[in-house]
Enzyme design. Structure first.
Site, PDB file in Angstrom:
ATOM      1  N   HIS A 119       7.073  -7.224   2.032  1.00 11.07           N
ATOM      2  CA  HIS A 119       6.862  -6.225   0.986  1.00 11.07           C
ATOM      3  C   HIS A 119       5.545  -5.505   1.224  1.00 11.07           C
ATOM      4  O   HIS A 119       4.546  -6.109   1.636  1.00 11.07           O
ATOM      5  CB  HIS A 119       6.849  -6.882  -0.400  1.00 11.07           C
ATOM      6  CG  HIS A 119       6.966  -5.897  -1.525  1.00 11.07           C
ATOM      7  ND1 HIS A 119       5.867  -5.258  -2.056  1.00 11.07           N
ATOM      8  CD2 HIS A 119       8.047  -5.439  -2.195  1.00 11.07           C
ATOM      9  CE1 HIS A 119       6.266  -4.450  -3.020  1.00 11.07           C
ATOM     10  NE2 HIS A 119       7.588  -4.537  -3.125  1.00 11.07           N
ATOM     11  N   HIS A 120       5.552  -4.197   0.972  1.00 12.43           N
ATOM     12  CA  HIS A 120       4.389  -3.378   1.308  1.00 12.43           C
ATOM     13  C   HIS A 120       3.150  -3.742   0.486  1.00 12.43           C
ATOM     14  O   HIS A 120       2.028  -3.400   0.865  1.00 12.43           O
ATOM     15  CB  HIS A 120       4.723  -1.897   1.090  1.00 12.43           C
ATOM     16  CG  HIS A 120       4.030  -0.975   2.045  1.00 12.43           C
ATOM     17  ND1 HIS A 120       2.683  -0.716   1.988  1.00 12.43           N
ATOM     18  CD2 HIS A 120       4.499  -0.264   3.097  1.00 12.43           C
ATOM     19  CE1 HIS A 120       2.349   0.128   2.953  1.00 12.43           C
ATOM     20  NE2 HIS A 120       3.426   0.404   3.646  1.00 12.43           N
ATOM     21  N   SER A 121       3.319  -4.448  -0.632  1.00  9.55           N
ATOM     22  CA  SER A 121       2.155  -4.835  -1.434  1.00  9.55           C
ATOM     23  C   SER A 121       1.308  -5.887  -0.725  1.00  9.55           C
ATOM     24  O   SER A 121       0.118  -6.025  -1.000  1.00  9.55           O
ATOM     25  CB  SER A 121       2.605  -5.369  -2.793  1.00  9.55           C
ATOM     26  OG  SER A 121       3.425  -6.524  -2.640  1.00  9.55           O
TER      27      SER A 121
END
Length: 461
Positions: A119-121
């Site tokens: 996930h990009h977070s």
């Protein structure tokens, strides 16, 4: 950005040794705090990172069963179908949002395949690649880290240190003053266009843009994406770079413009070769140019807390021209002009700061809606990342290829470039309904590079 994921497909030169992979992930990747944490939302609706109580590697390592019929069918298509299915498969948010998918059967260019979904977070592309590179070793000497290529020097008014005024003559002072005026003017223009893009300014609907307007973000149904790639010669790209006295990035922007133009005029049948301007969102790493090697060294020495994880990105709206030029080198010339113009602007600094302010004041969901709106008003996303300069091993497995990409943004086409050793991959993330002939689009990239390189070589004779 609730539904924004990074996917890295690695081709390996040997069958997968599962115990070695488990040990490598447990001792190198899973020890980092960000990869042992989950995001939770408290009463104030602000997400926070919380250390997960347990980390079960079986939740993060997915072994895809090898089926006998794969060897007799099309293993490349099996891998493509599998990775495409990930684009519509949600991740369990009760545990850290990263996965390794192991596909232990040969394809046309690898003995086995590893697909990493994050996930990009947790990280942007640069910091994730840095972490993965810190998990590799040189294939020539497994006792050391791989050699990373020297980062290109950043040029343009934004990076030039002004000379002290007291030592400058009148002409030098006027030149210094003019450079700051140009920087300020370009910044105002770019920032105005950036805000207008979020508010109302849209690209025209072409073959590269979805016709429908996506109304929502958080409740939007996932659109299936296909991820395809092609290896290009980094040596050919450098031949063009040297002949044109430009950068590798200038060449890649020019090749992309040429390839999209070939695809557009062939598929549309349009005989009017007028110039059409499409805009892309170019992701720019705002860390210092020396940070990648420095971060790899920090991770290796155990000082990973000094590494800036998360997202350290700014955005630039970069135009691409769809046109037919008699001289193939014109694509690179125009690309260089556009990129040089963008270097004389603080647009990337502003967009990074704007994103930080929006997240802190309005929250992550509001930032996601604004980002989604900006993306949907442009045509494509574009990025270029630098990888190891030599062959590497990943947890004891020789790496044949590295192909990172993303899914989640609403655009129908995303273009990534990734260098590795003496090759450079062009990776396309495409809406599978919008680009049924994605193989032909890849062919256009290969052919565009060949034509531009041949023209550059003739000019040097």
């Amino acid at each position: 950005m609730d539904g924004f994921y990074i996917v890295v497909t690695m081709g390996l030169g040997t069958p997968i040794n599962l115990p070695a992979f488990r040990v490598g992930i447990e001792t190198r990747l899973a020890r980092y705090q960000r990869f042992r944490s989950i995001q939770v939302t408290r009463d104030d609706n602000k997400p926070r990172w919380v250390h997960a109580r347990t980390l079960n590697l079986d939740d993060h390592i997915v072994v895809v069963p090898s089926r006998p019929e794969v060897a007799s069918s099309d293993p490349d298509k099996v891998v493509e179908d599998y990775v495409a299915a990930l684009s519509t498969s949600p991740m369990d948010r009760s545990r850290p949002l990263w996965e390794f998918h192991l596909l232990d059967f040969p394809t046309s260019d690898a003995t086995s395949t590893v697909v990493i979904r994050v996930h990009h977070s947790l990280a942007d592309g640069m910091s994730l690649l840095t972490l993965l590179m810190a998990s590799t070793r040189s294939a020539a000497d497994p006792s050391r880290l791989p050699a990373m290529p020297a980062q290109p020097a950043r040029s343009g008014n934004i990076y030039v240190r002004p000379r002290p005024l007291r030592s400058a003559g009148s002409l030098a002072f006027l030149a210094w003053l003019w450079s700051f005026f140009v920087l300020a003017w370009h910044t105002v223009v770019d920032v105005t266009l950036f805000v207008a893009t979020i508010a109302f300014l849209r690209d025209p609907h072409t073959l590269f843009k979805r016709a429908e307007v996506v109304r929502g973000y958080a409740g939007e149904l996932p659109r299936p994406k296909r991820f395809v790639n092609r290896s290009l010669s980094l040596g050919d790209v450098k031949i063009i770079k040297d002949a044109m006295n430009c950068t590798v990035n200038d060449v890649l922007v020019g090749i992309t413009s040429a390839a999209l133009s070939r695809y557009y005029f062939r598929r549309s049948g349009d005989t009017n070769t007028r110039k059409i301007c499409l805009r892309s969102i170019l992701l720019v790493n705002i860390r210092p140019t020396t940070s990648q090697q420095a971060y790899v060294d920090m991770i290796q020495s155990g000082n990973s807390s000094a590494v800036k994880w998360g997202n350290q990105l700014g955005y630039i709206i970069l135009p691409f021209h769809i046109a037919i030029y008699e001289d193939p080198l014109e694509y690179v010339r125009r690309a260089k002009t556009i990129v040089d113009r963008k270097k004389s602007s603080l647009e990337v600094v502003f967009t990074h700061m704007l994103g930080e302010v929006i997240i802190k004041t309005l929250g992550v969901k509001a930032a996601g809606v604004i980002f989604h709106r900006m993306i949907s008003h442009t045509s494509i996303s574009f990025s270029n990342m630098i990888g190891p300069a030599e062959q590497v091993e990943f947890y004891g497995h020789p790496v044949v290829s590295i192909a990172p990409t993303v899914y989640g943004p609403p655009e129908a086409l995303t273009v990534h470039y990734q260098s590795y050793s003496n090759t450079i991959k062009v990776i396309l993330a495409v809406d599978e309904e919008h680009f049924p002939d994605r193989g032909q689009l890849l062919d256009d990239f290969t052919e565009s590079l060949r034509i531009i390189k041949d023209s550059a070589s003739r000019n040097q004779l």
